[in-house]
Enzyme design. Structure first.
Site, PDB file in Angstrom:
ATOM      1  N   TYR A  95     -25.006  56.495   1.040  1.00  0.00           N
ATOM      2  CA  TYR A  95     -26.169  56.789   0.037  1.00  0.00           C
ATOM      3  C   TYR A  95     -26.626  58.020  -0.597  1.00  0.00           C
ATOM      4  O   TYR A  95     -26.119  58.851   0.129  1.00  0.00           O
ATOM      5  CB  TYR A  95     -27.345  56.015   0.934  1.00  0.00           C
ATOM      6  N   SER A  98     -28.429  53.384  -1.870  1.00  0.00           N
ATOM      7  CA  SER A  98     -27.000  53.496  -1.616  1.00  0.00           C
ATOM      8  C   SER A  98     -25.972  53.456  -2.886  1.00  0.00           C
ATOM      9  O   SER A  98     -26.556  53.210  -4.035  1.00  0.00           O
ATOM     10  CB  SER A  98     -26.513  52.064  -0.890  1.00  0.00           C
ATOM     11  N   GLU A 141     -25.940  67.449  12.434  1.00  0.00           N
ATOM     12  CA  GLU A 141     -26.556  67.816  10.912  1.00  0.00           C
ATOM     13  C   GLU A 141     -25.239  69.215  10.429  1.00  0.00           C
ATOM     14  O   GLU A 141     -25.236  69.008   9.322  1.00  0.00           O
ATOM     15  CB  GLU A 141     -27.824  68.021  11.079  1.00  0.00           C
ATOM     16  N   TYR A 151     -37.004  72.155  13.821  1.00  0.00           N
ATOM     17  CA  TYR A 151     -37.164  71.409  15.138  1.00  0.00           C
ATOM     18  C   TYR A 151     -38.207  72.144  16.118  1.00  0.00           C
ATOM     19  O   TYR A 151     -38.948  71.396  16.904  1.00  0.00           O
ATOM     20  CB  TYR A 151     -35.856  71.400  15.597  1.00  0.00           C
ATOM     21  N   GLY A 208     -30.167  40.038  -0.462  1.00  0.00           N
ATOM     22  CA  GLY A 208     -31.093  40.525  -1.443  1.00  0.00           C
ATOM     23  C   GLY A 208     -30.350  42.108  -2.026  1.00  0.00           C
ATOM     24  O   GLY A 208     -29.172  41.927  -2.075  1.00  0.00           O
ATOM     25  N   GLN A 246     -33.848  56.992  -0.435  1.00  0.00           N
ATOM     26  CA  GLN A 246     -32.537  56.951  -0.171  1.00  0.00           C
ATOM     27  C   GLN A 246     -32.100  55.486  -1.090  1.00  0.00           C
ATOM     28  O   GLN A 246     -32.697  54.296  -1.212  1.00  0.00           O
ATOM     29  CB  GLN A 246     -31.812  56.506   1.154  1.00  0.00           C
ATOM     30  N   VAL A 290     -30.092  49.778   7.480  1.00  0.00           N
ATOM     31  CA  VAL A 290     -31.400  49.145   7.374  1.00  0.00           C
ATOM     32  C   VAL A 290     -32.106  50.160   6.221  1.00  0.00           C
ATOM     33  O   VAL A 290     -31.985  51.235   6.284  1.00  0.00           O
ATOM     34  CB  VAL A 290     -32.366  49.404   8.677  1.00  0.00           C
TER      35      VAL A 290
HETATM   36  C1  LIG Z   1     -29.881  54.169   3.762  1.00  0.00           C
HETATM   37  C2  LIG Z   1     -30.788  53.371   2.694  1.00  0.00           C
HETATM   38  C3  LIG Z   1     -30.233  52.942   1.599  1.00  0.00           C
HETATM   39  C4  LIG Z   1     -30.846  52.231   0.533  1.00  0.00           C
HETATM   40  N1  LIG Z   1     -30.430  51.743  -0.537  1.00  0.00           N
HETATM   41  C5  LIG Z   1     -31.106  51.009  -1.443  1.00  0.00           C
HETATM   42  C6  LIG Z   1     -30.470  50.445  -2.501  1.00  0.00           C
HETATM   43  O1  LIG Z   1     -29.470  50.585  -2.767  1.00  0.00           O
HETATM   44  N2  LIG Z   1     -31.286  49.919  -3.430  1.00  0.00           N
HETATM   45  C7  LIG Z   1     -32.865  49.649  -3.387  1.00  0.00           C
HETATM   46  O2  LIG Z   1     -33.499  49.197  -4.115  1.00  0.00           O
HETATM   47  N3  LIG Z   1     -33.518  50.166  -2.131  1.00  0.00           N
HETATM   48  C8  LIG Z   1     -32.463  50.970  -1.129  1.00  0.00           C
HETATM   49  N4  LIG Z   1     -33.169  51.556  -0.268  1.00  0.00           N
HETATM   50  C9  LIG Z   1     -34.757  51.476   0.149  1.00  0.00           C
HETATM   51  C10 LIG Z   1     -35.235  52.636  -0.818  1.00  0.00           C
HETATM   52  O3  LIG Z   1     -35.121  53.837  -0.326  1.00  0.00           O
HETATM   53  C11 LIG Z   1     -36.863  52.640  -1.085  1.00  0.00           C
HETATM   54  O4  LIG Z   1     -37.283  52.398   0.538  1.00  0.00           O
HETATM   55  C12 LIG Z   1     -37.248  51.390  -1.584  1.00  0.00           C
HETATM   56  O5  LIG Z   1     -36.912  51.593  -3.209  1.00  0.00           O
HETATM   57  C13 LIG Z   1     -38.831  51.472  -1.662  1.00  0.00           C
HETATM   58  O6  LIG Z   1     -39.285  52.757  -2.073  1.00  0.00           O
HETATM   59  P1  LIG Z   1     -40.954  52.896  -2.765  1.00  0.00           P
HETATM   60  O7  LIG Z   1     -41.060  54.305  -2.951  1.00  0.00           O
HETATM   61  O8  LIG Z   1     -40.659  52.175  -4.215  1.00  0.00           O
HETATM   62  O9  LIG Z   1     -41.691  52.147  -2.129  1.00  0.00           O
HETATM   63  P2  LIG Z   1     -42.752  53.112  -1.064  1.00  0.00           P
HETATM   64  O10 LIG Z   1     -44.085  53.332  -1.771  1.00  0.00           O
HETATM   65  O11 LIG Z   1     -42.141  53.463   0.033  1.00  0.00           O
HETATM   66  O12 LIG Z   1     -43.513  51.676  -0.140  1.00  0.00           O
HETATM   67  C14 LIG Z   1     -42.724  50.678   0.433  1.00  0.00           C
HETATM   68  C15 LIG Z   1     -43.369  49.437   1.291  1.00  0.00           C
HETATM   69  O13 LIG Z   1     -44.261  50.019   1.976  1.00  0.00           O
HETATM   70  C16 LIG Z   1     -45.688  49.317   1.523  1.00  0.00           C
HETATM   71  N5  LIG Z   1     -46.671  50.501   1.771  1.00  0.00           N
HETATM   72  C17 LIG Z   1     -46.648  51.798   0.816  1.00  0.00           C
HETATM   73  N6  LIG Z   1     -48.027  52.356   1.397  1.00  0.00           N
HETATM   74  C18 LIG Z   1     -48.540  51.428   1.883  1.00  0.00           C
HETATM   75  C19 LIG Z   1     -49.946  51.238   2.574  1.00  0.00           C
HETATM   76  N7  LIG Z   1     -50.685  52.407   2.369  1.00  0.00           N
HETATM   77  N8  LIG Z   1     -50.484  50.269   3.280  1.00  0.00           N
HETATM   78  C20 LIG Z   1     -49.312  49.210   3.601  1.00  0.00           C
HETATM   79  N9  LIG Z   1     -48.105  49.016   3.074  1.00  0.00           N
HETATM   80  C21 LIG Z   1     -47.727  50.178   2.242  1.00  0.00           C
HETATM   81  C22 LIG Z   1     -45.198  49.151   0.377  1.00  0.00           C
HETATM   82  O14 LIG Z   1     -46.273  48.136  -0.182  1.00  0.00           O
HETATM   83  C23 LIG Z   1     -43.968  48.762   0.124  1.00  0.00           C
HETATM   84  O15 LIG Z   1     -43.591  47.226   0.340  1.00  0.00           O
HETATM   85  C24 LIG Z   1     -32.366  52.347   0.960  1.00  0.00           C
HETATM   86  C25 LIG Z   1     -33.195  52.944   1.829  1.00  0.00           C
HETATM   87  C26 LIG Z   1     -32.141  53.313   2.687  1.00  0.00           C
HETATM   88  C27 LIG Z   1     -32.760  53.882   4.102  1.00  0.00           C
HETATM   89  C1  HEM Z   2     -35.690  65.522  18.237  1.00  0.00           C
HETATM   90  C2  HEM Z   2     -36.308  65.881  17.184  1.00  0.00           C
HETATM   91  C3  HEM Z   2     -36.381  64.256  16.201  1.00  0.00           C
HETATM   92  C4  HEM Z   2     -36.095  63.085  16.485  1.00  0.00           C
HETATM   93  C5  HEM Z   2     -35.923  62.276  17.646  1.00  0.00           C
HETATM   94  C6  HEM Z   2     -36.276  62.497  15.219  1.00  0.00           C
HETATM   95  C7  HEM Z   2     -35.999  61.371  14.810  1.00  0.00           C
HETATM   96  C8  HEM Z   2     -36.129  60.282  13.581  1.00  0.00           C
HETATM   97  C9  HEM Z   2     -35.818  59.181  13.335  1.00  0.00           C
HETATM   98  C10 HEM Z   2     -35.545  58.041  14.401  1.00  0.00           C
HETATM   99  C11 HEM Z   2     -35.993  58.902  12.030  1.00  0.00           C
HETATM  100  C12 HEM Z   2     -35.714  57.609  11.415  1.00  0.00           C
HETATM  101  C13 HEM Z   2     -34.268  57.434  10.943  1.00  0.00           C
HETATM  102  C14 HEM Z   2     -34.026  56.113  10.107  1.00  0.00           C
HETATM  103  O1  HEM Z   2     -34.261  56.459   8.913  1.00  0.00           O
HETATM  104  O2  HEM Z   2     -33.435  55.303  10.826  1.00  0.00           O
HETATM  105  C15 HEM Z   2     -36.290  60.089  11.506  1.00  0.00           C
HETATM  106  C16 HEM Z   2     -36.393  60.266  10.250  1.00  0.00           C
HETATM  107  C17 HEM Z   2     -37.011  61.604   9.483  1.00  0.00           C
HETATM  108  N1  HEM Z   2     -37.135  62.797   9.874  1.00  0.00           N
HETATM  109 FE1  HEM Z   2     -36.921  63.002  12.184  1.00  0.00          FE
HETATM  110  N2  HEM Z   2     -36.493  63.494  14.159  1.00  0.00           N
HETATM  111  C18 HEM Z   2     -36.528  64.791  14.817  1.00  0.00           C
HETATM  112  C19 HEM Z   2     -36.694  65.871  14.009  1.00  0.00           C
HETATM  113  C20 HEM Z   2     -37.074  65.791  12.749  1.00  0.00           C
HETATM  114  C21 HEM Z   2     -37.293  67.193  12.291  1.00  0.00           C
HETATM  115  C22 HEM Z   2     -37.314  68.839  12.583  1.00  0.00           C
HETATM  116  C23 HEM Z   2     -37.870  66.851  10.851  1.00  0.00           C
HETATM  117  C24 HEM Z   2     -38.500  67.872   9.810  1.00  0.00           C
HETATM  118  C25 HEM Z   2     -39.589  68.172   9.538  1.00  0.00           C
HETATM  119  C26 HEM Z   2     -37.735  65.699  10.563  1.00  0.00           C
HETATM  120  C27 HEM Z   2     -37.891  64.784   9.862  1.00  0.00           C
HETATM  121  C28 HEM Z   2     -37.685  63.505   9.491  1.00  0.00           C
HETATM  122  C29 HEM Z   2     -37.969  62.953   8.086  1.00  0.00           C
HETATM  123  C30 HEM Z   2     -38.603  63.475   6.827  1.00  0.00           C
HETATM  124  C31 HEM Z   2     -37.532  61.356   8.213  1.00  0.00           C
HETATM  125  C32 HEM Z   2     -37.625  60.454   7.151  1.00  0.00           C
HETATM  126  C33 HEM Z   2     -38.931  59.917   7.355  1.00  0.00           C
HETATM  127  C34 HEM Z   2     -39.071  58.585   6.327  1.00  0.00           C
HETATM  128  O3  HEM Z   2     -38.222  58.360   5.525  1.00  0.00           O
HETATM  129  O4  HEM Z   2     -40.239  58.098   6.548  1.00  0.00           O
HETATM  130  N3  HEM Z   2     -37.434  65.148  11.757  1.00  0.00           N
HETATM  131  N4  HEM Z   2     -36.212  61.030  12.403  1.00  0.00           N
END
Ligand SMILES: Cc1cc2nc3c(=O)[nH]c(=O)nc-3n(C[C@H](O)[C@H](O)[C@H](O)COP(=O)(O)OP(=O)(O)OC[C@H]3O[C@@H](n4cnc5c(N)ncnc54)[C@H](O)[C@@H]3O)c2cc1C
Ligand code: HEM
Length: 403
Positions: free
Chosen positions: A191, A209, A140, A98, A274, A207, A394
């Site tokens: 998840y 689920s 956390e 942080y 989906g 992630q 989401v």
């Molecule tokens: C709590 C949670 C639970 C989940 N559970 C499931 C589950 O049960 N099953 C499941 O299939 N998924 C699940 N997901 C979604 C999963 O985590 C991934 O997000 C999903 O598999 C896509 O990941 P990826 O690495 O294949 O795609 P990514 O590489 O992350 O890409 C995701 C999207 O972003 C776009 N993108 C990437 N790079 C660019 C770029 N340069 N410009 C524009 N667009 C871009 C891609 O085209 C794609 O459409 C869950 C997510 C969360 C947060």
């Molecule tokens: C007050 C401080 C912080 C706030 C308000 C914040 C807020 C958030 C929010 C809103 C998300 C998205 C949650 C979701 O998936 O819906 C997130 C994801 C995340 N945060 Fe933080 N965060 C903080 C600190 C940190 C710190 C200290 C780290 C470590 C370097 C961190 C790393 C990440 C990462 C890696 C993700 C997931 C990103 C992704 O999947 O694209 N965050 N945080």
């Protein structure tokens, strides 16, 4: 609570900071990754950085938190903090990180707003940041304790014990600890994070689920291949589809997630679209295996029956629950639906809760694309279901956090 000195400063500057927060978040990530490229490679989701979703989620959450400190002092946005903290814990974020985020976020704030950031303004926003950071760190810390994991040490080696092609785009994997012991406990709806080592050496985390009830020797995840209609192929889902096979070992976190059932026997609505049915399958499976007789309305929408992952299982679970009713919608229902029991072929078109008989005191769980969840939530709110009884998951950064 905000201090007396900070309150008027935040009130006066929230509009300007709020409207600049998107730019601040964008610059913050650039500074953070310039200073520490490994964080982008091995911790943050590169796709969410490229499409801008993560900066929107970060900006929205900070502005919402500041607004809440002003409008409802003494209360805490628990749902928002829980969502972020569970995600952080599933990534192994530690409290010392942080300070790093603070450093680059405040450098970005000063760069974007220039002279408007007086010492007084910087101190007041510092207070907001640390109130939020400390609240997150506290949740956390508790999550790590409950998981029996020292801070940040959430990763386990798990062997793939089964793999099944569920639909053209969805593969399910069974996972068991590498030492052969049964996979651990979790709460239905939670998840895990999966960390994949990709061809360029990056270790990207996503992630998934858990898609079956707790209490079995293996965990199950069901992964939809992200084809990337407007961008590149999804990195981790494509990697899992192409490279993960029985006998291989995956790096998987312990389970987290706050979409879990309330205690009691009140009525439930489980609505998915989906691949969003993965947590719903676990919730239904859990209700069946615990002999629940509470009233459950389950709704699912998909493109076609053939795209509906775990369709036969979804139907069977709903039929096995004495108090459950299942409603299906398919954009093209005629497609490959021979396995449906009578009356379960599904209606044509988008899900529409308008005609359903729903209990007034239901608790709702939604999971699917944002437009689907927005429509269902809107229907429920119009029927008088209070927002705090509508929970959702989401499958990406939560862009609703700032609402
Ligand atoms: C709590 C949670 C639970 C989940 N559970 C499931 C589950 O049960 N099953 C499941 O299939 N998924 C699940 N997901 C979604 C999963 O985590 C991934 O997000 C999903 O598999 C896509 O990941 P990826 O690495 O294949 O795609 P990514 O590489 O992350 O890409 C995701 C999207 O972003 C776009 N993108 C990437 N790079 C660019 C770029 N340069 N410009 C524009 N667009 C871009 C891609 O085209 C794609 O459409 C869950 C997510 C969360 C947060
Ligand atoms: C007050 C401080 C912080 C706030 C308000 C914040 C807020 C958030 C929010 C809103 C998300 C998205 C949650 C979701 O998936 O819906 C997130 C994801 C995340 N945060 Fe933080 N965060 C903080 C600190 C940190 C710190 C200290 C780290 C470590 C370097 C961190 C790393 C990440 C990462 C890696 C993700 C997931 C990103 C992704 O999947 O694209 N965050 N945080």
């Amino acid at each position: 609570m905000l201090s007396e000195q900070a309150t008027p400063v935040i009130r006066a500057t929230l509009p300007i900071v709020g409207s600049a927060m998107g730019d601040i978040a964008e610059l913050f990530y650039r500074k953070l990754f310039d200073a520490r490229p490994a964080l982008l490679r091995d911790l943050f989701n590169r796709g969410n950085q490229a499409n801008g979703e993560q900066r929107q989620a970060l900006a929205g959450s900070i502005v919402a938190f500041a607004g809440m400190l002003l409008e409802q002092p003494g209360t805490r946005p628990d749902a928002m903090l829980a969502r972020i903290a569970h995600k952080h814990a599933s990534l192994g974020i530690t409290s010392d990180q942080y300070k790093i985020v603070h450093h680059h976020l405040f450098a970005a704030l000063a760069d974007v707003l220039g002279d408007a950031v007086t010492d007084e303004v910087a101190e007041a926003w510092d207070e907001v940041y640390w109130l939020m950071a400390n609240a997150l760190i506290a949740v956390e810390t508790r999550l790590y304790q409950e998981a029996g994991a020292p801070e940040g040490e959430v990763w386990r080696s798990m062997e793939i014990t089964g793999r099944r092609q569920e639909t053209a785009d969805v593969v399910s994997f069974l996972l068991r600890p590498r030492d052969g012991r049964p996979a651990g406990a979790f709460r239905a709806g939670q998840y895990v994070s999966v960390r994949a080592e990709l061809a360029d050496g990056a270790r990207q985390i996503r992630q998934y689920s858990l898609s079956a009830a707790p209490g079995r020797p293996d965990w199950r995840i069901s992964v939809k291949r992200a084809h990337g209609a407007t961008g590149p192929e999804g990195e981790v889902s494509t990697w899992l589809h192409e490279h993960a096979h029985p006998g291989d070992v995956l790096t998987v976190s312990v389970p987290f997630g706050d979409l879990v059932l309330p205690e009691g026997d009140g009525p439930l609505l489980l609505a998915s679209a989906g691949i969003g049915n993965t947590p719903v399958l676990a919730l239904l499976d859990h209700l069946v295996s615990t002999g629940a007789d509470r009233r459950v309305v389950t709704v699912h929408a998909d493109r076609t029956p053939a795209d509906h992952a775990h369709r036969v299982e979804h139907l069977a679970l709903a039929r096995a629950l004495p108090g459950a009713r299942l409603h299906l919608w398919y954009e093209s229902p005629g497609h490959d639906a021979p396995d449906a029991p009578d009356g379960q072929d599904g209606q044509a078109g988008q899900a529409d809760l308008g005609g359903l008989d729903l209990p007034e005191d239901l608790t709702a769980y939604l999971c699917g694309p944002l437009p689907f969840m927005r429509a269902v939530r809107g229907d429920l709110l119009r029927r008088g279901i209070p927002a705090e009884r509508i929970h959702y998951e989401v499958f990406g950064p939560d862009l609703w956090l700032g609402r």
